[in-house]
Design an enzyme around this catalytic site. Structure first.
Site, PDB file in Angstrom:
ATOM      1  N   ARG A  74     -29.701  22.063 -28.021  1.00 13.73           N
ATOM      2  CA  ARG A  74     -30.752  22.841 -28.705  1.00 13.73           C
ATOM      3  C   ARG A  74     -30.361  23.199 -30.133  1.00 13.73           C
ATOM      4  NH1 ARG A  74     -31.445  27.487 -24.361  1.00 13.73           N
ATOM      5  NH2 ARG A  74     -29.228  27.404 -24.790  1.00 13.73           N
ATOM      6  N   GLU A 105     -22.146  -4.711 -12.300  1.00 16.20           N
ATOM      7  CA  GLU A 105     -22.452  -5.426 -13.546  1.00 16.20           C
ATOM      8  C   GLU A 105     -21.169  -5.571 -14.356  1.00 16.20           C
ATOM      9  OE1 GLU A 105     -25.009  -3.192 -16.218  1.00 16.20           O
ATOM     10  OE2 GLU A 105     -23.826  -1.371 -15.941  1.00 16.20           O
ATOM     11  N   ARG A 119     -37.632   1.024 -22.923  1.00 15.55           N
ATOM     12  CA  ARG A 119     -36.359   1.461 -22.352  1.00 15.55           C
ATOM     13  C   ARG A 119     -35.712   2.543 -23.215  1.00 15.55           C
ATOM     14  NH1 ARG A 119     -31.932  -2.988 -20.810  1.00 15.55           N
ATOM     15  NH2 ARG A 119     -31.552  -2.943 -23.056  1.00 15.55           N
ATOM     16  N   LYS A 121     -29.481   4.101 -21.398  1.00 15.89           N
ATOM     17  CA  LYS A 121     -28.564   3.298 -22.211  1.00 15.89           C
ATOM     18  C   LYS A 121     -28.027   4.253 -23.273  1.00 15.89           C
ATOM     19  CE  LYS A 121     -28.408  -1.182 -24.567  1.00 15.89           C
ATOM     20  NZ  LYS A 121     -27.126  -1.647 -24.065  1.00 15.89           N
TER      21      LYS A 121
HETATM   22  N1  PMP Z   1     -25.448  -3.846 -18.673  1.00 17.44           N
HETATM   23  C1  PMP Z   1     -24.948  -3.116 -19.684  1.00 17.44           C
HETATM   24  C2  PMP Z   1     -23.954  -2.068 -19.396  1.00 17.44           C
HETATM   25  C3  PMP Z   1     -25.373  -3.356 -20.999  1.00 17.44           C
HETATM   26  O1  PMP Z   1     -24.889  -2.631 -22.002  1.00 17.44           O
HETATM   27  C4  PMP Z   1     -26.323  -4.365 -21.236  1.00 17.44           C
HETATM   28  C5  PMP Z   1     -26.835  -4.621 -22.626  1.00 17.44           C
HETATM   29  N2  PMP Z   1     -25.849  -5.104 -23.480  1.00 17.44           N
HETATM   30  C6  PMP Z   1     -26.785  -5.120 -20.151  1.00 17.44           C
HETATM   31  C7  PMP Z   1     -26.342  -4.819 -18.886  1.00 17.44           C
HETATM   32  C8  PMP Z   1     -27.785  -6.231 -20.343  1.00 17.44           C
HETATM   33  O2  PMP Z   1     -29.038  -5.701 -20.680  1.00 17.44           O
HETATM   34  P1  PMP Z   1     -30.059  -6.476 -21.618  1.00 17.44           P
HETATM   35  O3  PMP Z   1     -30.329  -7.773 -20.993  1.00 17.44           O
HETATM   36  O4  PMP Z   1     -31.255  -5.587 -21.641  1.00 17.44           O
HETATM   37  O5  PMP Z   1     -29.411  -6.594 -22.942  1.00 17.44           O
END
Ligand code: PMP
Length: 290
Positions: free
Chosen positions: A105, A184, A52, A151
């Site tokens: 850059r 989320e 990732r 991320k």
């Molecule tokens: N959503 C967000 C915005 C996150 O930052 C994270 C990780 N802290 C997750 C979901 C959960 O992902 P993971 O299970 O890979 O930690």
């Protein structure tokens, strides 16, 4: 002996690891990161986290300057140096120092560091009794603006929602998409349990593809629990039997109230409890050893 960190290729004392104020990670949130856990001297899903991180870096055209193998080895080395059996691991790659313009850059070399330490995201009491959350007014970044698979170091969208949560006296906030679908929480994915099946939003809506979310889906399949990826309006939350969040730091945490309204029985449910047990067992039996 103080905490050792890995910083630009070397292990050093934490006090020695300092970044330039011209680093674009700091100036613009230009970079990517991972949060990883180790349990009983095994790093949980290290390969998936590396995949990732490199996917995030590739999406922003950032050359980390190390291979996945080199970075994975550096994670294990840092854990060993700190003699940590159970740890939270932060791996960060920034664009590196540049000038005051946006242009990446101008940044010649990525800044790469690894911190291994402890984390306690939520109080234990919330795992026992369940957590109340709110629905944030801040909507999740639109996938057309920022690919949710990245991320990135820029978490302001989530931080605004977190501020709303803490101002309302809760630890977490659920974020909706611009169109009003459940996406989320600020650092966790969300699941509902309804009629014996699991429901979690599809990634296209703007959520990070969670590695814990993936592990929970695998566990559920082994348990012959059906899993549905479905776009949901907030109204569906209140018809659920159970609700829980997943994340590397949070693991699996039950949610019992949303915007002060009770979910299911108002107590952590049996499916959440079973998944938590299976998840803990999985963390102890799998993962890269160090
Ligand atoms: N959503 C967000 C915005 C996150 O930052 C994270 C990780 N802290 C997750 C979901 C959960 O992902 P993971 O299970 O890979 O930690």
């Amino acid at each position: 002996m103080g905490l050792k960190v890995f910083f630009n290729g070397k292990l050093m004392n934490r006090e020695m690891a300092t970044v330039s104020i011209f680093d674009h990670g700091l100036l613009y949130g230009d970079g990517a990161f991972e949060g990883i856990r180790s349990y009983s001297r095994r790093v949980f899903r290290l390969k998936e986290h590396m995949d990732r991180l490199f996917a995030s870096a590739s999406a922003i055209r950032l050359d980390i300057g190390m291979t996945k193998k080199e970075l994975s080895d550096a994670v294990l080395l840092t854990l060993k140096a700190n003699k940590l059996d159970d740890s939270y691991i932060r791996v960060v790659a920034t664009r590196g120092p540049g000038d005051l313009g946006l242009d990446p850059r101008k940044c010649r070399k990525a800044t790469v560091f690894i911190i291994t330490d402890k984390i306690k995201l939520y109080p234990e009491e919330l795992y026992e009794n369940g957590m109340p959350i709110i629905i944030s007014k801040t909507r999740r970044n639109h996938p057309l603006c920022i690919d949710p698979r990245i991320k990135s170091l820029n978490y302001l969208n989530n931080i605004l929602a977190k501020i709303e949560a803490t101002s309302a006296g809760t630890e977490e906030a659920l974020m909706l998409s611009v169109e009003g679908y459940v996406v989320e929480c600020t650092g966790d994915n969300i699941f509902l349990v309804k009629g014996g099946r699991l429901i979690t939003p599809p990634g296209e809506l703007g959520a990070l593809e969670g590695i814990t979310q993936d592990a929970v889906i695998e566990i559920a399949k082994k348990r012959k629990i059906k899993v549905e990826r479905k776009a949901m309006r907030p109204g569906e939350l209140f018809k659920a039997d159970e609700c829980f969040l997943t994340g590397t730091a949070a693991e699996i945490i039950p949610v019992v109230k949303i915007d002060k309204k009770r979910i299911g029985s108002g107590k952590p449910g049996p499916v959440t409890r079973m998944l938590r047990q299976d998840f803990h067992a999985l963390t102890k039996r799998t993962g890269a050893k160090y």
